[in-house]
Design an enzyme around this catalytic site. Structure first.
Site, PDB file in Angstrom:
ATOM      1  N   HIS A 132      57.400  18.361   5.794  1.00  0.00           N
ATOM      2  CA  HIS A 132      58.703  18.267   5.105  1.00  0.00           C
ATOM      3  C   HIS A 132      58.669  17.340   3.883  1.00  0.00           C
ATOM      4  CE1 HIS A 132      60.481  20.438   8.400  1.00  0.00           C
ATOM      5  NE2 HIS A 132      60.258  19.488   9.271  1.00  0.00           N
TER       6      HIS A 132
HETATM    7 ZN   LIG Z   1      59.036  20.469  13.770  1.00  0.00          ZN
END
Ligand SMILES: [Zn+2]
Length: 368
Positions: A132
């Site tokens: 992320h």
């Molecule tokens: Zn995850």
């Protein structure tokens, strides 16, 4: 081909994101301890992960963000301005003692992994997989994006056909930002639908570079096998990859608290075994995983699968001691079921392949 290399570090053993954070639990240290107890890890196949220097991180991350991350570690505090600009010092991405060194070690490990497979081979960095992380801020427990940095390292070597496979329960939004529209990197992600970060819809092709398959809750092993056979393996093979990078997050299993997917860990091991055959270079990373027993057992089985070691049905008492010593600050941790303690393998979760999944697979298969 040389035998697989495991990249680890002791920095993960005692560092946590704080007692209330999902990453309060030990993960990589459990895998190292289990692999050593099983006789699967020794001085010959283990490398200590280096801590990446800021200049190496600038390949993807903005220098001012890296400066802010280092400054936050030193000060152990952030200003309101830094918090809002860089998402540091938030509930998800808290200030903690190793908040630069720990992710920089995971990133250093993944970049080392890329270097080690230059001429072919298999490397496993279970501390990696922080998919992320964004160029200029922290995101979803990820301060840096080691999969992107590893893929950039492979590209810098001159490779130009790399497949990135991501079987974490969450979509790899940071990786997709990095390689949107690339004709050198193909991204294939399977993730739970309508779950944070809410990107990676079926129709999102990232400029032609991505295959995104959001899946409904209660995903079972038969459905995962269909995904492997109809999407992941053919879409990988069709790209003729010189290297495969697998983000093998452990949060899509039934007993993980952060997703509603219900795979057994055999699904992950099957993916590892099948992808291993499809390219001369294979870099396997960790990712999510928030039940200390599920993560430790799954990722230990990944190492066995990469090496072709037999996974015993029942662990000897010495190895069980490692699992019995784990604690978890949740109700399920008070009385762990027997299989969390005495075996690596989950019970299989067979089930029907639902019609909606078949249709989505059919739609993506048309693009392969
Ligand atoms: Zn995850």
């Amino acid at each position: 081909m040389n035998s697989p290399i495991f990249i680890g570090s002791e920095i993960y053993r005692h560092s946590t994101y704080g007692s209330k954070h999902p990453l309060a639990i030990p993960r990589v240290s459990t895998v190292i301890d289990l692999c050593r107890a099983l006789g699967w890890l020794d001085a010959g196949n283990y490398r200590v992960s280096p801590c990446a220097k800021p200049s190496a991180l600038h390949r993807f991350h903005r220098p001012e963000y890296i400066d802010a991350l280092q400054a936050a570690e030193t000060a152990q505090a952030v200003s309101d301005d830094v918090r809002s600009t860089y998402a540091l010092g938030t509930l998800s991405n808290p200030v903690f003692p190793e908040m630069y060194r720990r992710p920089a070690t995971a990133a250093g490990g993944s970049m080392l992994g890329a270097e080690l497979i230059r001429d072919g081979g298999i490397v496993y960095n279970p501390a990696g997989g922080t998919h992320h992380g964004l160029p200029d801020r922290a995101n979803g427990f990820c301060y840096l994006n080691d999969p992107v940095l590893a893929i950039m390292t492979l590209l810098q070597m001159g490779l130009d056909r790399i497949v990135y496979v991501d079987i974490d329960a969450h979509h790899c939004d940071g990786v997709e930002v990095a390689f949107h529209g690339s004709d050198k990197v193909r991204m294939i992600s399977v993730h739970e639908t309508r779950r944070w970060p809410f990107t990676g819809r079926l129709e999102d092709e990232a400029g032609g570079a991505a295959f995104n398959l959001p899946v409904a809750r209660n995903l079972n092993d038969d459905e995962f096998a269909a995904i492997l056979e109809q999407l992941v393996l053919p879409a990988t093979q069709a790209f003729s990859p010189q290297a495969i990078v697998l983000q093998c997050g452990a949060d899509a299993v039934a007993e993980d608290p952060l997703s509603r997917l219900t795979l057994s860990n055999s699904s992950h091991w099957n993916a590892v075994a099948a992808l291993k055959e499809l390219a001369p270079r294979f870099l396997v990373l960790g990712g999510g995983g928030y039940n200390p027993w599920s993560v430790g057992r799954l990722w230990t089985g990944v190492w066995a699968t990469l090496n072709g070691f037999d996974i015993p049905d029942r662990l000897d008492m010495g190895t069980q001691t490692i699992l019995r010593a784990l604690t978890w600050n949740r109700s399920a941790g008070r009385k762990p079921p027997a299989h969390w303690l005495d075996t690596l393998r989950d019970a299989p979760n067979f089930g029907p392949v639902r019609e909606e999944l078949s249709q989505d697979l059919h739609r993506l298969a048309a693009r392969i």
